[in-house]
Design a protein around this motif. Structure first.
Motif, PDB file in Angstrom:
ATOM      1  N   ARG A   1     -16.481  38.152  -2.608  1.00 52.62           N
ATOM      2  CA  ARG A   1     -15.568  37.906  -3.721  1.00 52.62           C
ATOM      3  C   ARG A   1     -15.162  39.201  -4.427  1.00 52.62           C
ATOM      4  O   ARG A   1     -14.644  39.155  -5.534  1.00 52.62           O
ATOM      5  N   ASP A   2     -15.445  40.327  -3.774  1.00 49.66           N
ATOM      6  CA  ASP A   2     -15.089  41.638  -4.305  1.00 49.66           C
ATOM      7  C   ASP A   2     -15.741  41.896  -5.658  1.00 49.66           C
ATOM      8  O   ASP A   2     -15.170  42.566  -6.530  1.00 49.66           O
ATOM      9  N   LEU A   3     -16.953  41.342  -5.828  1.00 49.03           N
ATOM     10  CA  LEU A   3     -17.752  41.619  -7.005  1.00 49.03           C
ATOM     11  C   LEU A   3     -18.729  42.743  -6.682  1.00 49.03           C
ATOM     12  O   LEU A   3     -18.968  43.061  -5.515  1.00 49.03           O
ATOM     13  N   ARG A   4     -19.315  43.306  -7.704  1.00 48.16           N
ATOM     14  CA  ARG A   4     -20.282  44.385  -7.528  1.00 48.16           C
ATOM     15  C   ARG A   4     -21.674  43.843  -7.857  1.00 48.16           C
ATOM     16  O   ARG A   4     -21.868  43.196  -8.890  1.00 48.16           O
ATOM     17  N   LEU A   5     -22.643  44.112  -6.987  1.00 51.64           N
ATOM     18  CA  LEU A   5     -23.993  43.589  -7.159  1.00 51.64           C
ATOM     19  C   LEU A   5     -24.926  44.652  -7.717  1.00 51.64           C
ATOM     20  O   LEU A   5     -25.095  45.732  -7.131  1.00 51.64           O
ATOM     21  N   LEU A   6     -25.539  44.346  -8.870  1.00 51.46           N
ATOM     22  CA  LEU A   6     -26.563  45.184  -9.478  1.00 51.46           C
ATOM     23  C   LEU A   6     -27.872  44.401  -9.469  1.00 51.46           C
ATOM     24  O   LEU A   6     -27.875  43.184  -9.684  1.00 51.46           O
ATOM     25  N   VAL A   7     -28.968  45.077  -9.223  1.00 44.62           N
ATOM     26  CA  VAL A   7     -30.265  44.402  -9.148  1.00 44.62           C
ATOM     27  C   VAL A   7     -31.069  44.711 -10.397  1.00 44.62           C
ATOM     28  O   VAL A   7     -31.328  45.880 -10.714  1.00 44.62           O
ATOM     29  N   GLY A   8     -31.449  43.661 -11.123  1.00 48.40           N
ATOM     30  CA  GLY A   8     -32.322  43.823 -12.271  1.00 48.40           C
ATOM     31  C   GLY A   8     -33.757  44.044 -11.806  1.00 48.40           C
ATOM     32  O   GLY A   8     -34.251  43.339 -10.918  1.00 48.40           O
ATOM     33  N   VAL A   9     -34.419  45.038 -12.394  1.00 47.90           N
ATOM     34  CA  VAL A   9     -35.779  45.405 -11.997  1.00 47.90           C
ATOM     35  C   VAL A   9     -36.730  45.097 -13.148  1.00 47.90           C
ATOM     36  O   VAL A   9     -36.660  45.735 -14.208  1.00 47.90           O
ATOM     37  N   THR A  10     -37.596  44.122 -12.956  1.00 46.63           N
ATOM     38  CA  THR A  10     -38.604  43.803 -13.961  1.00 46.63           C
ATOM     39  C   THR A  10     -39.673  44.888 -13.947  1.00 46.63           C
ATOM     40  O   THR A  10     -40.303  45.128 -12.922  1.00 46.63           O
TER      41      THR A  10
ATOM     42  N   VAL B   1     -22.275  41.436 -11.080  1.00 49.47           N
ATOM     43  CA  VAL B   1     -23.347  40.442 -11.097  1.00 49.47           C
ATOM     44  C   VAL B   1     -24.671  41.183 -11.127  1.00 49.47           C
ATOM     45  O   VAL B   1     -24.939  42.035 -10.270  1.00 49.47           O
ATOM     46  N   ILE B   2     -25.488  40.894 -12.136  1.00 52.84           N
ATOM     47  CA  ILE B   2     -26.860  41.399 -12.176  1.00 52.84           C
ATOM     48  C   ILE B   2     -27.783  40.265 -11.754  1.00 52.84           C
ATOM     49  O   ILE B   2     -27.784  39.199 -12.369  1.00 52.84           O
ATOM     50  N   ALA B   3     -28.552  40.490 -10.702  1.00 55.38           N
ATOM     51  CA  ALA B   3     -29.527  39.504 -10.229  1.00 55.38           C
ATOM     52  C   ALA B   3     -30.912  40.127 -10.338  1.00 55.38           C
ATOM     53  O   ALA B   3     -31.177  41.148  -9.704  1.00 55.38           O
ATOM     54  N   GLU B   4     -31.775  39.529 -11.134  1.00 54.50           N
ATOM     55  CA  GLU B   4     -33.103  40.095 -11.358  1.00 54.50           C
ATOM     56  C   GLU B   4     -34.071  39.535 -10.320  1.00 54.50           C
ATOM     57  O   GLU B   4     -34.693  38.486 -10.511  1.00 54.50           O
ATOM     58  N   VAL B   5     -34.186  40.243  -9.217  1.00 58.79           N
ATOM     59  CA  VAL B   5     -35.013  39.804  -8.091  1.00 58.79           C
ATOM     60  C   VAL B   5     -35.790  40.999  -7.546  1.00 58.79           C
ATOM     61  O   VAL B   5     -35.374  42.148  -7.701  1.00 58.79           O
ATOM     62  N   ASP B   6     -36.905  40.701  -6.898  1.00 58.00           N
ATOM     63  CA  ASP B   6     -37.687  41.762  -6.266  1.00 58.00           C
ATOM     64  C   ASP B   6     -37.292  41.980  -4.818  1.00 58.00           C
ATOM     65  O   ASP B   6     -37.563  43.038  -4.249  1.00 58.00           O
ATOM     66  N   ASP B   7     -36.688  40.969  -4.223  1.00 58.72           N
ATOM     67  CA  ASP B   7     -36.134  41.062  -2.874  1.00 58.72           C
ATOM     68  C   ASP B   7     -34.763  40.411  -2.907  1.00 58.72           C
ATOM     69  O   ASP B   7     -34.625  39.284  -3.383  1.00 58.72           O
ATOM     70  N   VAL B   8     -33.756  41.103  -2.413  1.00 61.13           N
ATOM     71  CA  VAL B   8     -32.382  40.610  -2.527  1.00 61.13           C
ATOM     72  C   VAL B   8     -32.022  39.796  -1.292  1.00 61.13           C
ATOM     73  O   VAL B   8     -31.958  40.341  -0.183  1.00 61.13           O
ATOM     74  N   PRO B   9     -31.786  38.486  -1.455  1.00 63.68           N
ATOM     75  CA  PRO B   9     -31.409  37.672  -0.298  1.00 63.68           C
ATOM     76  C   PRO B   9     -30.069  38.143   0.288  1.00 63.68           C
ATOM     77  O   PRO B   9     -29.128  38.432  -0.454  1.00 63.68           O
ATOM     78  N   GLN B  10     -30.010  38.189   1.602  1.00 69.83           N
ATOM     79  CA  GLN B  10     -28.754  38.605   2.234  1.00 69.83           C
ATOM     80  C   GLN B  10     -27.628  37.647   1.885  1.00 69.83           C
ATOM     81  O   GLN B  10     -26.467  38.062   1.746  1.00 69.83           O
TER      82      GLN B  10
END
Length: 338
Positions: free
Chosen positions: A58-67, A40-49
């Motif tokens: 759900r045993d998914l992997r979290l990637l953070v999109g950086v604008t 999952v790529i979530a494009e956020v500046d602060d990642v909600p817990q």
């Protein structure tokens, strides 16, 4: 650090993350798991817990999109704190739809991006960063259409011109029109390399930061002539772990089979894993009323998926339209965790 093995990916915007309540987020992620999604790529500046918890549960992997070089809702630069790209006419580059480009030569903006990446890389549960808008200014979705206006992805402001001269030893006029004539003419190749080197320097810096933190780095790539915006993917090889070409065929008014052309071209020139981002819908329900092209029938999604390759992963945008994705047996490599 182990090599990055990309999985099929759900791409969520900052607006998606802000507006999805716990129930809808859970339903979306459960549906994604059922369809073979692993990242999952979530494009956020602060990642909600709550997002971290829901993804990891759900045993998914979290990637953070950086604008990066785009003014957006969570990080807004005023006229006093960020320079605007200047065209050959001496005027600031106009806003196009939602897009307001920022300059890779603006040290204040670069410093903020690096600081934000350092902060996000330290968040427990984040497996990687994915750089977005890591380019010279261009609203490529409209400007690279066959009938687009094709404004050069550059700036002729005094700071950029001075930086070019300092780094290359080539003196150019300070008048934007005169500078553009020389830089797009006799100095075109050196101007192209300068813009690519500017982007590559920052990408390498962030890659070192990410890898030192034990996480991976990816980048969203313009699908048509990425070198036009300073994205030299060959130069990124060895420190960018995965490329995500934004193959939005409907937005660009192209056939879905074009996705395969982009993927094949990138895979011929780099060994970096390539995960095409497939557009699932053009509906105003998801586009916010912006021009995303004609609606996409299921057969076009199937054709775009075939372009990704039978043994490869794909990413899906917008992630909230995952219900449009056919229930295919999406191939998944063995999962490699942090």
């Amino acid at each position: 650090m182990a090599s990055f093995v990309p999985h099929s990916t759900l791409v969520l915007t900052g607006d998606d993350v802000r507006t999805l309540d716990a129930h809808r987020l859970g339903w979306l992620l459960d549906d994604a798991v059922d369809r073979g999604i692993g990242d999952v790529i979530a494009e956020v500046d602060d990642v909600p817990q709550a997002l971290i918890d829901a993804v990891l549960a759900r045993d998914l992997r979290l990637l953070v999109g950086v604008t990066c070089f785009h003014e957006h809702g969570e990080v807004t630069f005023s006229a006093e704190s960020a320079r605007r790209p200047i065209g050959a006419d001496g005027k600031p580059r106009e806003r196009i739809e939602w897009y307001v480009g920022l300059l890779p030569t603006d040290h204040r903006v670069v410093a903020e991006i690096v600081a934000r990446c350092a902060r996000l890389a330290a968040v427990p549960g984040v497996s990687g960063l994915v750089l977005d808008f890591i380019r010279w200014p261009l609203h490529w979705e409209l400007e690279q259409r066959e009938d687009g206006r094709r404004t050069p992805a550059a700036s002729y402001d005094l700071v950029t011109l001075g930086d070019f001269s300092d780094r290359t030893g080539i003196r150019v006029p300070t008048d934007p029109a005169e500078a553009a004539t020389e830089l797009m003419g006799v100095h075109a190749e050196r101007w192209r390399r300068y813009r690519a080197e500017t982007i590559t320097h920052l990408v390498r810096l962030i890659a070192d930061l990410a890898h030192d933190s034990g996480i991976h780095l990816g980048a969203f790539v313009v699908p048509i002539t990425p070198e036009e915006v300073g994205q030299d993917v060959r130069a990124w090889e060895g420190f960018v772990d995965v490329l995500y070409p934004m193959t939005y065929h409907a937005i660009l008014h192209l056939e879905p089979e074009w996705v395969g052309d982009v993927v094949a071209s990138l895979r011929q020139c780099v060994s970096t894993p390539v995960v095409p981002v497939i557009q699932l819908t053009a509906s105003a329900e998801y586009s916010g009323g912006w021009d995303w092209g004609n609606e996409i029938p299921p057969a076009d999604i199937d054709a775009a998926l075939r372009g990704a390759g039978s043994s490869a992963s794909a990413a899906f945008f917008p992630g909230t339209a995952i219900r449009e994705l056919p229930r295919l047996a999406t191939p998944q490599p063995e999962k490699t965790r942090r």
